[in-house]
Design a protein around this motif. Structure first.
Motif, PDB file in Angstrom:
ATOM      1  N   ASP A 147     -18.326   7.114 -12.984  1.00  0.00           N
ATOM      2  CA  ASP A 147     -18.980   7.224 -11.673  1.00  0.00           C
ATOM      3  C   ASP A 147     -17.955   7.459 -10.584  1.00  0.00           C
ATOM      4  OD1 ASP A 147     -18.056   4.644 -10.475  1.00  0.00           O
ATOM      5  OD2 ASP A 147     -19.249   3.759 -12.082  1.00  0.00           O
ATOM      6  N   TYR A 201     -23.221   0.505  -8.322  1.00  0.00           N
ATOM      7  CA  TYR A 201     -21.946   0.460  -7.604  1.00  0.00           C
ATOM      8  C   TYR A 201     -21.468   1.835  -7.128  1.00  0.00           C
ATOM      9  CZ  TYR A 201     -22.110  -4.232  -9.492  1.00  0.00           C
ATOM     10  OH  TYR A 201     -22.514  -5.505  -9.803  1.00  0.00           O
ATOM     11  N   ASN A 211     -25.306  -0.073 -13.904  1.00  0.00           N
ATOM     12  CA  ASN A 211     -24.144  -0.536 -13.134  1.00  0.00           C
ATOM     13  C   ASN A 211     -23.548   0.609 -12.327  1.00  0.00           C
ATOM     14  OD1 ASN A 211     -24.038  -3.204 -13.728  1.00  0.00           O
ATOM     15  ND2 ASN A 211     -22.393  -3.060 -15.241  1.00  0.00           N
ATOM     16  N   GLY A 242     -24.114  -8.471 -17.836  1.00  0.00           N
ATOM     17  CA  GLY A 242     -24.328  -7.128 -18.380  1.00  0.00           C
ATOM     18  C   GLY A 242     -23.203  -6.635 -19.274  1.00  0.00           C
ATOM     19  N   LEU A 243     -21.964  -6.739 -18.796  1.00  0.00           N
ATOM     20  CA  LEU A 243     -20.845  -6.199 -19.588  1.00  0.00           C
ATOM     21  C   LEU A 243     -20.563  -7.060 -20.821  1.00  0.00           C
ATOM     22  CD1 LEU A 243     -18.391  -4.921 -16.827  1.00  0.00           C
ATOM     23  CD2 LEU A 243     -19.982  -3.617 -18.229  1.00  0.00           C
ATOM     24  N   THR A 275     -22.397  -8.927  -5.968  1.00  0.00           N
ATOM     25  CA  THR A 275     -23.297  -9.040  -7.111  1.00  0.00           C
ATOM     26  C   THR A 275     -24.661  -9.548  -6.676  1.00  0.00           C
ATOM     27  OG1 THR A 275     -21.360  -9.636  -8.348  1.00  0.00           O
ATOM     28  CG2 THR A 275     -23.433  -9.912  -9.471  1.00  0.00           C
ATOM     29  N   GLY A 294     -27.214  -8.507  -9.556  1.00  0.00           N
ATOM     30  CA  GLY A 294     -26.621  -8.591 -10.901  1.00  0.00           C
ATOM     31  C   GLY A 294     -26.593 -10.020 -11.424  1.00  0.00           C
ATOM     32  N   THR A 295     -26.421 -10.142 -12.744  1.00  0.00           N
ATOM     33  CA  THR A 295     -26.376 -11.477 -13.352  1.00  0.00           C
ATOM     34  C   THR A 295     -24.958 -11.842 -13.793  1.00  0.00           C
ATOM     35  OG1 THR A 295     -26.763 -10.566 -15.547  1.00  0.00           O
ATOM     36  CG2 THR A 295     -28.707 -11.191 -14.279  1.00  0.00           C
ATOM     37  N   GLY A 296     -24.088 -10.850 -13.857  1.00  0.00           N
ATOM     38  CA  GLY A 296     -22.725 -11.091 -14.337  1.00  0.00           C
ATOM     39  C   GLY A 296     -22.680 -11.171 -15.857  1.00  0.00           C
TER      40      GLY A 296
HETATM   41  P1  ADP Z   1     -23.476  -7.560 -12.927  1.00  0.00           P
HETATM   42  O1  ADP Z   1     -24.811  -7.893 -13.447  1.00  0.00           O
HETATM   43  O2  ADP Z   1     -22.981  -8.493 -11.877  1.00  0.00           O
HETATM   44  O3  ADP Z   1     -23.329  -6.126 -12.583  1.00  0.00           O
HETATM   45  P2  ADP Z   1     -21.819  -6.981 -15.184  1.00  0.00           P
HETATM   46  O4  ADP Z   1     -21.330  -7.841 -16.286  1.00  0.00           O
HETATM   47  O5  ADP Z   1     -22.640  -5.811 -15.528  1.00  0.00           O
HETATM   48  O6  ADP Z   1     -22.540  -7.911 -14.147  1.00  0.00           O
HETATM   49  O7  ADP Z   1     -20.544  -6.482 -14.380  1.00  0.00           O
HETATM   50  C1  ADP Z   1     -19.537  -7.418 -14.036  1.00  0.00           C
HETATM   51  C2  ADP Z   1     -18.872  -6.997 -12.745  1.00  0.00           C
HETATM   52  O8  ADP Z   1     -18.192  -5.773 -12.967  1.00  0.00           O
HETATM   53  C3  ADP Z   1     -19.849  -6.701 -11.643  1.00  0.00           C
HETATM   54  O9  ADP Z   1     -20.101  -7.859 -10.902  1.00  0.00           O
HETATM   55  C4  ADP Z   1     -19.140  -5.640 -10.836  1.00  0.00           C
HETATM   56  O10 ADP Z   1     -18.360  -6.241  -9.834  1.00  0.00           O
HETATM   57  C5  ADP Z   1     -18.225  -4.951 -11.812  1.00  0.00           C
HETATM   58  N1  ADP Z   1     -18.741  -3.632 -12.222  1.00  0.00           N
HETATM   59  C6  ADP Z   1     -19.448  -3.340 -13.323  1.00  0.00           C
HETATM   60  N2  ADP Z   1     -19.711  -2.020 -13.405  1.00  0.00           N
HETATM   61  C7  ADP Z   1     -19.148  -1.456 -12.323  1.00  0.00           C
HETATM   62  C8  ADP Z   1     -19.033  -0.110 -11.819  1.00  0.00           C
HETATM   63  N3  ADP Z   1     -19.564   0.923 -12.479  1.00  0.00           N
HETATM   64  N4  ADP Z   1     -18.358   0.080 -10.669  1.00  0.00           N
HETATM   65  C9  ADP Z   1     -17.791  -0.954 -10.019  1.00  0.00           C
HETATM   66  N5  ADP Z   1     -17.848  -2.246 -10.432  1.00  0.00           N
HETATM   67  C10 ADP Z   1     -18.504  -2.501 -11.565  1.00  0.00           C
END
Ligand code: ADP
Length: 453
Positions: A360, A336, A332, A394-395, A385, A390-392
Protein backbone atom coordinates in the motif's frame (compact mmCIF):
# COMPACT_ATOMS: atom_id res chain seq x y z
CA UNK A 1 74.17 -32.39 16.24
CA UNK A 2 76.85 -32.44 18.96
CA UNK A 3 75.91 -36.03 19.94
CA UNK A 4 75.99 -37.06 16.32
CA UNK A 5 79.50 -35.65 15.90
CA UNK A 6 80.80 -37.34 19.07
CA UNK A 7 79.25 -40.64 17.85
CA UNK A 8 81.16 -40.28 14.59
CA UNK A 9 84.33 -39.45 16.55
CA UNK A 10 83.74 -42.57 18.66
CA UNK A 11 83.38 -44.69 15.51
CA UNK A 12 86.56 -43.14 14.07
CA UNK A 13 88.44 -43.81 17.32
CA UNK A 14 87.33 -47.47 17.26
CA UNK A 15 88.50 -47.82 13.67
CA UNK A 16 91.87 -46.10 14.45
CA UNK A 17 92.50 -48.25 17.55
CA UNK A 18 91.47 -51.39 15.66
CA UNK A 19 93.81 -50.39 12.80
CA UNK A 20 96.65 -49.80 15.32
CA UNK A 21 96.09 -53.18 16.96
CA UNK A 22 95.77 -54.79 13.50
CA UNK A 23 99.11 -53.32 12.42
CA UNK A 24 100.79 -54.58 15.61
CA UNK A 25 99.45 -58.13 15.02
CA UNK A 26 99.80 -57.98 11.22
CA UNK A 27 96.01 -58.54 10.76
CA UNK A 28 94.83 -55.05 9.86
CA UNK A 29 91.73 -55.95 7.83
CA UNK A 30 90.52 -58.72 10.12
CA UNK A 31 90.73 -56.63 13.30
CA UNK A 32 89.10 -53.54 11.66
CA UNK A 33 86.20 -55.69 10.32
CA UNK A 34 85.90 -57.41 13.71
CA UNK A 35 85.72 -54.10 15.56
CA UNK A 36 83.08 -52.80 13.12
CA UNK A 37 81.05 -55.99 13.67
CA UNK A 38 81.23 -55.45 17.45
CA UNK A 39 80.12 -51.81 16.96
CA UNK A 40 77.17 -52.91 14.77
CA UNK A 41 76.27 -55.62 17.29
CA UNK A 42 76.22 -53.03 20.07
CA UNK A 43 73.88 -50.80 18.04
CA UNK A 44 71.59 -53.74 17.25
CA UNK A 45 71.50 -54.57 20.97
CA UNK A 46 70.47 -50.96 21.79
CA UNK A 47 67.81 -51.13 19.08
CA UNK A 48 66.44 -54.30 20.58
CA UNK A 49 66.33 -52.65 24.06
CA UNK A 50 64.47 -49.73 22.54
CA UNK A 51 61.88 -51.96 20.89
CA UNK A 52 61.44 -53.99 24.08
CA UNK A 53 60.95 -50.80 26.11
CA UNK A 54 58.49 -49.29 23.64
CA UNK A 55 56.38 -52.43 23.35
CA UNK A 56 56.13 -53.08 27.10
CA UNK A 57 52.88 -52.18 28.95
CA UNK A 58 53.69 -48.92 30.75
CA UNK A 59 53.53 -49.91 34.42
CA UNK A 60 54.86 -47.71 37.18
CA UNK A 61 58.50 -48.97 37.28
CA UNK A 62 58.79 -49.69 33.56
CA UNK A 63 58.12 -46.19 32.37
CA UNK A 64 61.75 -45.18 32.94
CA UNK A 65 63.92 -45.62 29.79
CA UNK A 66 66.83 -48.13 29.76
CA UNK A 67 70.18 -46.71 30.86
CA UNK A 68 72.48 -45.89 27.96
CA UNK A 69 75.03 -43.38 26.73
CA UNK A 70 75.92 -41.47 23.56
CA UNK A 71 73.43 -41.28 20.74
CA UNK A 72 71.29 -44.08 22.27
CA UNK A 73 71.11 -42.24 25.58
CA UNK A 74 69.82 -39.21 23.67
CA UNK A 75 67.23 -41.32 21.78
CA UNK A 76 65.94 -42.96 24.98
CA UNK A 77 65.73 -39.64 26.84
CA UNK A 78 64.05 -37.88 23.85
CA UNK A 79 61.37 -40.55 23.52
CA UNK A 80 60.84 -40.52 27.27
CA UNK A 81 60.38 -36.75 27.21
CA UNK A 82 57.80 -37.04 24.41
CA UNK A 83 55.99 -39.79 26.28
CA UNK A 84 55.79 -37.63 29.39
CA UNK A 85 54.42 -34.70 27.39
CA UNK A 86 51.83 -36.92 25.75
CA UNK A 87 50.86 -38.46 29.07
CA UNK A 88 50.33 -35.01 30.58
CA UNK A 89 48.28 -33.86 27.57
CA UNK A 90 46.06 -36.96 27.66
CA UNK A 91 45.60 -36.63 31.44
CA UNK A 92 44.53 -33.03 30.87
CA UNK A 93 42.11 -34.09 28.12
CA UNK A 94 40.78 -36.90 30.30
CA UNK A 95 40.07 -34.47 33.11
CA UNK A 96 38.23 -32.18 30.67
CA UNK A 97 36.18 -35.12 29.34
CA UNK A 98 35.43 -36.26 32.89
CA UNK A 99 34.30 -32.76 33.83
CA UNK A 100 32.14 -32.52 30.70
CA UNK A 101 30.59 -35.91 31.48
CA UNK A 102 30.01 -35.02 35.13
CA UNK A 103 28.41 -31.69 34.22
CA UNK A 104 26.31 -33.23 31.44
CA UNK A 105 25.16 -35.90 33.90
CA UNK A 106 23.93 -33.12 36.18
CA UNK A 107 21.92 -31.56 33.31
CA UNK A 108 18.18 -32.04 33.15
CA UNK A 109 18.41 -31.71 29.38
CA UNK A 110 19.17 -34.86 27.42
CA UNK A 111 22.16 -34.76 25.06
CA UNK A 112 22.81 -37.49 22.50
CA UNK A 113 25.66 -37.80 20.00
CA UNK A 114 24.63 -39.60 16.85
CA UNK A 115 27.26 -40.76 14.37
CA UNK A 116 27.03 -40.34 10.61
CA UNK A 117 25.37 -43.75 10.26
CA UNK A 118 22.54 -42.52 12.48
CA UNK A 119 23.58 -44.69 15.45
CA UNK A 120 23.94 -43.62 19.08
CA UNK A 121 27.53 -42.84 20.08
CA UNK A 122 27.09 -41.29 23.49
CA UNK A 123 24.36 -39.86 25.71
CA UNK A 124 24.12 -38.26 29.12
CA UNK A 125 22.31 -39.53 32.18
CA UNK A 126 19.18 -37.43 31.55
CA UNK A 127 18.44 -39.46 28.39
CA UNK A 128 18.02 -42.59 30.50
CA UNK A 129 15.18 -40.84 32.33
CA UNK A 130 13.72 -38.99 29.33
CA UNK A 131 13.95 -41.71 26.68
CA UNK A 132 14.72 -44.83 28.71
CA UNK A 133 18.09 -45.35 27.01
CA UNK A 134 20.29 -48.01 28.60
CA UNK A 135 24.05 -48.30 28.49
CA UNK A 136 25.58 -50.38 26.86
CA UNK A 137 22.47 -52.07 25.41
CA UNK A 138 21.49 -49.12 23.24
CA UNK A 139 24.98 -48.07 22.14
CA UNK A 140 25.27 -48.16 18.34
CA UNK A 141 21.51 -48.61 17.99
CA UNK A 142 19.79 -46.57 15.30
CA UNK A 143 18.07 -43.50 16.79
CA UNK A 144 14.98 -43.99 14.62
CA UNK A 145 14.61 -47.51 16.05
CA UNK A 146 14.67 -46.16 19.58
CA UNK A 147 12.30 -43.23 18.93
CA UNK A 148 9.71 -44.80 16.68
CA UNK A 149 7.32 -41.87 16.24
CA UNK A 150 7.01 -41.25 12.45
CA UNK A 151 7.11 -37.48 13.14
CA UNK A 152 10.55 -37.93 14.67
CA UNK A 153 11.76 -39.94 11.65
CA UNK A 154 10.42 -37.21 9.32
CA UNK A 155 12.11 -34.48 11.38
CA UNK A 156 15.37 -36.46 11.60
CA UNK A 157 15.59 -37.18 7.86
CA UNK A 158 14.41 -33.73 6.74
CA UNK A 159 17.73 -32.16 7.83
CA UNK A 160 16.17 -28.71 8.22
CA UNK A 161 16.64 -28.27 11.91
CA UNK A 162 15.74 -24.61 12.44
CA UNK A 163 12.52 -25.63 14.22
CA UNK A 164 12.11 -27.96 17.16
CA UNK A 165 9.88 -31.03 17.27
CA UNK A 166 7.37 -31.52 20.09
CA UNK A 167 6.03 -35.04 20.60
CA UNK A 168 5.04 -37.28 23.49
CA UNK A 169 7.77 -39.36 25.16
CA UNK A 170 8.26 -42.88 23.74
CA UNK A 171 5.96 -45.18 25.70
CA UNK A 172 4.57 -42.41 27.92
CA UNK A 173 1.73 -40.30 26.55
CA UNK A 174 1.60 -38.11 29.64
CA UNK A 175 5.02 -36.56 29.04
CA UNK A 176 5.80 -34.08 26.29
CA UNK A 177 9.31 -33.83 24.87
CA UNK A 178 10.96 -31.24 22.68
CA UNK A 179 13.69 -32.36 20.26
CA UNK A 180 16.26 -30.20 18.52
CA UNK A 181 19.03 -31.46 16.26
CA UNK A 182 22.27 -29.72 15.28
CA UNK A 183 24.58 -31.02 12.58
CA UNK A 184 28.33 -31.03 13.24
CA UNK A 185 31.59 -32.68 12.10
CA UNK A 186 31.23 -35.21 9.30
CA UNK A 187 27.45 -35.35 9.20
CA UNK A 188 27.20 -36.23 12.87
CA UNK A 189 24.28 -34.96 14.90
CA UNK A 190 23.79 -33.57 18.36
CA UNK A 191 20.29 -34.26 19.63
CA UNK A 192 18.97 -32.15 22.52
CA UNK A 193 15.91 -33.44 24.38
CA UNK A 194 13.91 -31.34 26.86
CA UNK A 195 10.97 -32.32 29.03
CA UNK A 196 8.34 -29.65 28.32
CA UNK A 197 5.40 -31.41 29.98
CA UNK A 198 4.82 -28.60 32.47
CA UNK A 199 5.22 -25.89 29.85
CA UNK A 200 2.91 -27.73 27.48
CA UNK A 201 0.31 -28.10 30.23
CA UNK A 202 0.46 -24.36 30.97
CA UNK A 203 0.26 -23.54 27.27
CA UNK A 204 -2.79 -25.81 26.87
CA UNK A 205 -4.37 -24.19 29.94
CA UNK A 206 -3.74 -20.74 28.48
CA UNK A 207 -5.25 -21.70 25.14
CA UNK A 208 -8.25 -23.35 26.80
CA UNK A 209 -8.73 -20.35 29.06
CA UNK A 210 -8.67 -17.86 26.17
CA UNK A 211 -10.94 -20.12 24.12
CA UNK A 212 -13.44 -20.62 26.97
CA UNK A 213 -13.51 -16.96 28.04
CA UNK A 214 -14.01 -15.79 24.46
CA UNK A 215 -16.74 -18.36 23.98
CA UNK A 216 -18.51 -17.41 27.23
CA UNK A 217 -18.29 -13.68 26.45
CA UNK A 218 -19.74 -14.18 22.98
CA UNK A 219 -23.40 -14.50 24.00
CA UNK A 220 -23.59 -11.60 26.54
CA UNK A 221 -21.84 -9.27 24.11
CA UNK A 222 -24.17 -10.25 21.27
CA UNK A 223 -27.19 -9.57 23.51
CA UNK A 224 -25.83 -6.19 24.72
CA UNK A 225 -24.90 -5.20 21.19
CA UNK A 226 -28.34 -6.26 19.92
CA UNK A 227 -30.17 -4.05 22.46
CA UNK A 228 -27.80 -1.15 21.83
CA UNK A 229 -28.37 -1.53 18.08
CA UNK A 230 -32.12 -1.40 18.62
CA UNK A 231 -31.76 1.68 20.83
CA UNK A 232 -29.48 3.42 18.29
CA UNK A 233 -32.03 2.65 15.57
CA UNK A 234 -34.73 4.33 17.67
CA UNK A 235 -32.61 7.21 18.86
CA UNK A 236 -35.39 9.74 18.19
CA UNK A 237 -37.46 8.26 21.05
CA UNK A 238 -34.69 8.91 23.55
CA UNK A 239 -33.66 11.94 25.51
CA UNK A 240 -30.96 13.82 23.52
CA UNK A 241 -28.46 13.66 26.43
CA UNK A 242 -28.30 9.83 26.01
CA UNK A 243 -27.72 9.87 22.29
CA UNK A 244 -23.98 10.40 22.33
CA UNK A 245 -23.20 7.91 25.14
CA UNK A 246 -25.40 5.35 23.43
CA UNK A 247 -23.58 5.75 20.14
CA UNK A 248 -20.24 5.26 21.92
CA UNK A 249 -21.53 2.23 23.82
CA UNK A 250 -22.69 0.75 20.54
CA UNK A 251 -19.27 1.36 18.92
CA UNK A 252 -17.44 -0.24 21.85
CA UNK A 253 -19.82 -3.21 21.85
CA UNK A 254 -18.98 -3.77 18.18
CA UNK A 255 -15.29 -3.56 19.05
CA UNK A 256 -15.66 -6.03 21.89
CA UNK A 257 -17.52 -8.38 19.60
CA UNK A 258 -14.70 -8.14 17.04
CA UNK A 259 -12.07 -8.82 19.72
CA UNK A 260 -13.96 -11.88 20.95
CA UNK A 261 -14.39 -13.11 17.36
CA UNK A 262 -10.66 -12.67 16.65
CA UNK A 263 -9.70 -14.35 19.92
CA UNK A 264 -11.92 -17.31 19.07
CA UNK A 265 -10.38 -17.48 15.59
CA UNK A 266 -6.87 -17.42 17.07
CA UNK A 267 -7.76 -20.00 19.67
CA UNK A 268 -9.14 -22.41 17.07
CA UNK A 269 -6.13 -21.81 14.82
CA UNK A 270 -3.87 -22.75 17.73
CA UNK A 271 -5.77 -25.79 18.92
CA UNK A 272 -7.22 -27.42 15.81
CA UNK A 273 -4.89 -29.64 13.80
CA UNK A 274 -4.65 -28.49 10.17
CA UNK A 275 -6.81 -30.58 7.83
CA UNK A 276 -4.94 -32.78 5.38
CA UNK A 277 -7.29 -32.39 2.41
CA UNK A 278 -6.99 -28.86 1.18
CA UNK A 279 -9.02 -26.74 -1.21
CA UNK A 280 -7.95 -25.65 -4.65
CA UNK A 281 -7.78 -21.86 -4.42
CA UNK A 282 -7.74 -19.56 -7.41
CA UNK A 283 -5.85 -16.52 -6.19
CA UNK A 284 -7.35 -13.94 -8.51
CA UNK A 285 -10.92 -15.01 -7.67
CA UNK A 286 -10.23 -14.97 -3.94
CA UNK A 287 -8.53 -11.56 -4.02
CA UNK A 288 -11.27 -10.08 -6.25
CA UNK A 289 -13.85 -11.20 -3.70
CA UNK A 290 -11.94 -9.54 -0.84
CA UNK A 291 -11.29 -6.44 -2.93
CA UNK A 292 -14.98 -6.04 -3.66
CA UNK A 293 -15.90 -6.37 0.00
CA UNK A 294 -13.09 -4.01 1.14
CA UNK A 295 -14.04 -1.35 -1.41
CA UNK A 296 -17.58 -1.39 -0.05
CA UNK A 297 -16.26 -0.99 3.51
CA UNK A 298 -14.05 1.95 2.55
CA UNK A 299 -16.18 3.45 -0.19
CA UNK A 300 -15.31 7.05 0.82
CA UNK A 301 -11.59 6.46 0.33
CA UNK A 302 -11.81 5.57 -3.41
CA UNK A 303 -8.59 3.56 -3.34
CA UNK A 304 -6.88 2.57 -6.54
CA UNK A 305 -6.90 -1.24 -6.38
CA UNK A 306 -4.51 -3.33 -8.51
CA UNK A 307 -4.46 -7.10 -8.68
CA UNK A 308 -1.30 -8.24 -10.36
CA UNK A 309 -1.16 -12.01 -10.69
CA UNK A 310 -1.70 -14.80 -13.23
CA UNK A 311 -5.33 -15.66 -13.87
CA UNK A 312 -4.57 -19.39 -13.71
CA UNK A 313 -2.60 -19.23 -10.45
CA UNK A 314 -4.13 -21.95 -8.29
CA UNK A 315 -2.75 -23.34 -5.08
CA UNK A 316 -3.72 -25.69 -2.26
CA UNK A 317 -4.71 -24.46 1.17
CA UNK A 318 -7.67 -24.07 3.49
CA UNK A 319 -9.77 -21.52 1.64
CA UNK A 320 -11.49 -20.05 4.70
CA UNK A 321 -8.13 -19.52 6.41
CA UNK A 322 -6.37 -18.05 3.37
CA UNK A 323 -9.39 -15.80 2.85
CA UNK A 324 -9.10 -14.65 6.46
CA UNK A 325 -5.33 -13.98 6.17
CA UNK A 326 -5.55 -12.04 2.91
CA UNK A 327 -8.63 -10.11 3.96
CA UNK A 328 -6.88 -9.07 7.19
CA UNK A 329 -3.95 -7.75 5.15
CA UNK A 330 -6.09 -6.07 2.49
CA UNK A 331 -8.45 -4.48 5.03
CA UNK A 332 -5.42 -3.25 7.01
CA UNK A 333 -3.98 -1.77 3.81
CA UNK A 334 -7.27 0.03 3.20
CA UNK A 335 -7.51 1.14 6.84
CA UNK A 336 -4.03 2.62 6.93
CA UNK A 337 -3.98 4.13 3.41
CA UNK A 338 -5.46 7.58 2.93
CA UNK A 339 -8.10 8.32 0.28
CA UNK A 340 -6.96 7.96 -3.38
CA UNK A 341 -3.99 5.80 -2.27
CA UNK A 342 -3.00 2.62 -4.12
CA UNK A 343 -3.32 -0.94 -2.86
CA UNK A 344 -1.61 -3.64 -4.91
CA UNK A 345 -1.98 -7.39 -4.49
CA UNK A 346 0.64 -9.26 -6.48
CA UNK A 347 1.94 -12.81 -6.70
CA UNK A 348 5.14 -14.40 -7.86
CA UNK A 349 6.64 -17.82 -7.82
CA UNK A 350 10.23 -18.28 -6.70
CA UNK A 351 12.23 -21.51 -6.62
CA UNK A 352 11.04 -22.30 -3.11
CA UNK A 353 7.82 -20.39 -2.57
CA UNK A 354 4.69 -18.71 -3.75
CA UNK A 355 4.78 -15.10 -2.59
CA UNK A 356 1.56 -13.13 -2.31
CA UNK A 357 2.20 -9.47 -1.50
CA UNK A 358 -0.22 -6.82 -0.30
CA UNK A 359 1.41 -3.42 -0.77
CA UNK A 360 0.00 0.00 0.00
CA UNK A 361 0.95 3.63 -0.26
CA UNK A 362 -0.32 4.35 3.23
CA UNK A 363 1.04 5.73 6.47
CA UNK A 364 3.80 3.10 6.80
CA UNK A 365 5.31 1.76 10.03
CA UNK A 366 8.54 2.73 11.78
CA UNK A 367 11.23 0.01 11.60
CA UNK A 368 11.36 -0.44 15.39
CA UNK A 369 7.78 -1.79 15.41
CA UNK A 370 8.20 -4.35 12.62
CA UNK A 371 9.56 -7.31 14.68
CA UNK A 372 6.67 -7.08 17.17
CA UNK A 373 3.76 -6.46 14.80
CA UNK A 374 2.51 -10.06 14.80
CA UNK A 375 2.29 -10.21 18.61
CA UNK A 376 -1.22 -10.29 20.02
CA UNK A 377 -2.59 -6.84 20.86
CA UNK A 378 0.59 -5.11 19.70
CA UNK A 379 -0.26 -1.73 18.30
CA UNK A 380 1.93 0.86 16.73
CA UNK A 381 -0.31 3.61 17.95
CA UNK A 382 -3.26 2.62 20.13
CA UNK A 383 -5.15 5.84 19.46
CA UNK A 384 -4.89 5.15 15.73
CA UNK A 385 -6.11 1.59 16.25
CA UNK A 386 -9.12 2.71 18.28
CA UNK A 387 -9.85 5.21 15.56
CA UNK A 388 -9.69 2.52 12.88
CA UNK A 389 -11.62 0.02 15.00
CA UNK A 390 -8.78 -2.53 15.02
CA UNK A 391 -8.37 -5.30 17.58
CA UNK A 392 -4.59 -5.70 17.41
CA UNK A 393 -5.10 -9.39 16.63
CA UNK A 394 -5.27 -9.33 12.83
CA UNK A 395 -1.59 -9.90 12.08
CA UNK A 396 -1.32 -12.56 14.80
CA UNK A 397 -4.12 -14.40 12.98
CA UNK A 398 -2.31 -14.00 9.63
CA UNK A 399 0.91 -15.37 11.13
CA UNK A 400 -0.85 -18.42 12.58
CA UNK A 401 -2.67 -19.18 9.35
CA UNK A 402 0.56 -19.03 7.38
CA UNK A 403 2.29 -21.25 9.96
CA UNK A 404 -0.48 -23.81 9.54
CA UNK A 405 0.29 -23.72 5.81
CA UNK A 406 4.04 -24.09 6.48
CA UNK A 407 4.61 -20.53 5.36
CA UNK A 408 5.54 -17.22 6.95
CA UNK A 409 4.88 -13.50 6.80
CA UNK A 410 7.49 -10.94 5.72
CA UNK A 411 6.81 -7.31 6.64
CA UNK A 412 8.56 -4.37 5.01
CA UNK A 413 7.60 -0.78 5.52
CA UNK A 414 8.78 2.76 5.10
CA UNK A 415 7.36 5.26 7.51
CA UNK A 416 5.20 7.79 5.70
CA UNK A 417 5.47 5.93 2.36
CA UNK A 418 3.71 2.59 2.68
CA UNK A 419 4.01 -1.05 3.64
CA UNK A 420 4.40 -4.48 2.03
CA UNK A 421 3.10 -7.63 3.68
CA UNK A 422 4.28 -10.79 1.89
CA UNK A 423 2.76 -14.20 2.56
CA UNK A 424 5.31 -16.88 1.65
CA UNK A 425 3.83 -20.32 1.05
CA UNK A 426 5.80 -23.42 0.05
CA UNK A 427 6.11 -23.68 -3.73
CA UNK A 428 4.80 -27.25 -3.49
CA UNK A 429 1.34 -25.78 -2.79
CA UNK A 430 1.11 -24.32 -6.28
CA UNK A 431 -1.04 -26.38 -8.61
CA UNK A 432 0.56 -26.70 -12.03
CA UNK A 433 -1.50 -25.03 -14.77
CA UNK A 434 -3.26 -27.51 -17.06
CA UNK A 435 -0.98 -28.87 -19.80
CA UNK A 436 -3.22 -27.62 -22.61
CA UNK A 437 -2.24 -24.05 -21.76
CA UNK A 438 0.66 -22.44 -23.58
CA UNK A 439 3.49 -22.10 -21.10
CA UNK A 440 5.13 -18.70 -21.17
CA UNK A 441 8.92 -18.40 -21.13
CA UNK A 442 9.12 -16.57 -17.83
CA UNK A 443 6.91 -19.03 -15.97
CA UNK A 444 9.16 -18.84 -12.90
CA UNK A 445 8.56 -15.17 -12.35
CA UNK A 446 5.01 -15.34 -13.51
CA UNK A 447 3.45 -11.91 -13.04
CA UNK A 448 1.10 -11.97 -15.91
CA UNK A 449 -0.63 -8.68 -15.27
CA UNK A 450 -4.34 -9.27 -15.05
CA UNK A 451 -5.62 -6.06 -13.60
CA UNK A 452 -9.10 -6.31 -12.27
CA UNK A 453 -10.76 -3.12 -11.40
P1 ADP B 1 -5.30 -3.93 14.03
O1 ADP B 1 -6.56 -4.67 14.17
O2 ADP B 1 -5.03 -2.96 15.13
O3 ADP B 1 -5.10 -3.37 12.67
P2 ADP B 1 -3.28 -5.83 13.32
O4 ADP B 1 -2.69 -6.96 14.07
O5 ADP B 1 -3.95 -6.12 12.05
O6 ADP B 1 -4.21 -5.04 14.31
O7 ADP B 1 -2.11 -4.79 13.05
C1 ADP B 1 -1.23 -4.44 14.11
C2 ADP B 1 -0.74 -3.02 13.92
O8 ADP B 1 0.05 -2.97 12.74
C3 ADP B 1 -1.85 -2.04 13.68
O9 ADP B 1 -2.30 -1.51 14.89
C4 ADP B 1 -1.20 -1.00 12.80
O10 ADP B 1 -0.63 0.01 13.59
C5 ADP B 1 -0.10 -1.73 12.07
N1 ADP B 1 -0.45 -2.02 10.67
C6 ADP B 1 -0.96 -3.16 10.18
N2 ADP B 1 -1.12 -3.09 8.84
C7 ADP B 1 -0.69 -1.87 8.47
C8 ADP B 1 -0.55 -1.18 7.22
N3 ADP B 1 -0.90 -1.75 6.07
N4 ADP B 1 -0.05 0.07 7.24
C9 ADP B 1 0.34 0.65 8.40
N5 ADP B 1 0.25 0.05 9.61
C10 ADP B 1 -0.24 -1.19 9.66
Amino acid sequence: MRTWRSELERLLLIVVIAAGVGLVFGELLLIVVLSLLIYTGFNLYQLQRLIRWLTKEPTEDQTEPPESFGIWGEIFDGIHRLQNQERKASAHLESIINKAQESSAALEIGVILINKKGNLDWWNLACEKLLGLQYPKDKNQSITNLIRDPRFAAYYHHEEYTNTLKITAPGDNTRMLEFQIALFGEHERLLIVRDITQLHRLETMRKDFVGNVSHELGTPITVIKGYLEAMVDNMQDLNSKWQNPLRQMHEQAIRMENIVKDLLTLSSLETETPVKEQDKINLIMLVSEIKHYTQQMFVDKSHNFIIDCAADLNFRGKRSEIYSALSNLIINAAKYTPAQGTITVSARKTKKSLEITVADTGVGIEQKHLPRLTERFYRVDSSRTTETGGTGLGLAIVKHILLRHHGDLVIESEYGKGSRFTCRLPRSRVIKPSTTRLISADEDNCITAASVD
